[in-house]
Design a protein around this motif. Structure first.
Motif, PDB file in Angstrom:
ATOM      1  N   SER A  46       0.829  -1.213   0.000  1.00  0.00           N
ATOM      2  CA  SER A  46       0.000   0.000   0.000  1.00  0.00           C
ATOM      3  C   SER A  46       0.860   1.258   0.000  1.00  0.00           C
ATOM      4  CB  SER A  46      -0.953   0.009   1.197  1.00  0.00           C
ATOM      5  OG  SER A  46      -0.228  -0.037   2.416  1.00  0.00           O
ATOM      6  N   ARG A  49       2.064   1.540  -3.604  1.00  0.00           N
ATOM      7  CA  ARG A  49       0.962   1.970  -4.475  1.00  0.00           C
ATOM      8  C   ARG A  49       0.728   3.465  -4.327  1.00  0.00           C
ATOM      9  NH1 ARG A  49      -1.430  -2.911  -2.850  1.00  0.00           N
ATOM     10  NH2 ARG A  49      -2.669  -1.817  -1.272  1.00  0.00           N
ATOM     11  N   ASN A  52       3.580   5.246  -6.143  1.00  0.00           N
ATOM     12  CA  ASN A  52       3.430   5.135  -7.599  1.00  0.00           C
ATOM     13  C   ASN A  52       2.246   5.928  -8.125  1.00  0.00           C
ATOM     14  OD1 ASN A  52       5.696   3.507  -7.906  1.00  0.00           O
ATOM     15  ND2 ASN A  52       4.541   1.645  -7.545  1.00  0.00           N
ATOM     16  N   ALA A  53       1.209   6.085  -7.299  1.00  0.00           N
ATOM     17  CA  ALA A  53       0.031   6.847  -7.716  1.00  0.00           C
ATOM     18  C   ALA A  53       0.215   8.349  -7.503  1.00  0.00           C
ATOM     19  CB  ALA A  53      -1.198   6.362  -6.941  1.00  0.00           C
TER      20      ALA A  53
END
Length: 113
Positions: A46, A49, A52-53
């Motif tokens: 998480s 993520r 990366n987001a």
């Protein structure tokens, strides 16, 4: 009578490794602010993520020591500073990000038919 034992003081790298082993955090400066981050091997999926987001605040809240999250907001780091910091955390953790060993090459020789 027994003589007291003394130990040599560890160098900075050994001290960081000991601190990381004891606490799970490594000290790495972020845009001029001293902060502690989880060793990169303990970053959850998480966290990655969020990184990366582009949800950098959520990423920082996940990997920084809870007492150091305010420093993240005070530092208001640039993209370059964040990238440098992530690389520094990985190095201080003893691992370069993105350098997975991957699968070893096959030892079998294949022939064309």
């Amino acid at each position: 009578m027994s003589q007291p034992t003394t130990t040599a003081s560890p160098d900075a790298t050994t001290g960081q490794e000991t601190d990381a082993a004891d606490t799970g955090y490594v000290p790495v400066e972020l845009a001029g602010y001293p902060v502690r981050a989880l060793v990169s091997q303990r970053w959850r999926a998480s966290h990655l993520r969020a990184l990366n987001a582009g949800d950098l605040d959520r990423f920082a809240e996940g990997v920084l020591h809870p007492d150091d999250v305010d420093a993240w907001y005070a530092a208001d780091p640039t993209q370059d500073e964040i990238g440098d910091w992530v690389r520094a955390v990985a190095e201080a953790s003893g691992e370069a990000l993105g350098k997975s060993s991957g699968r070893p090459a096959s030892s079998k020789i294949t022939r064309k038919r």
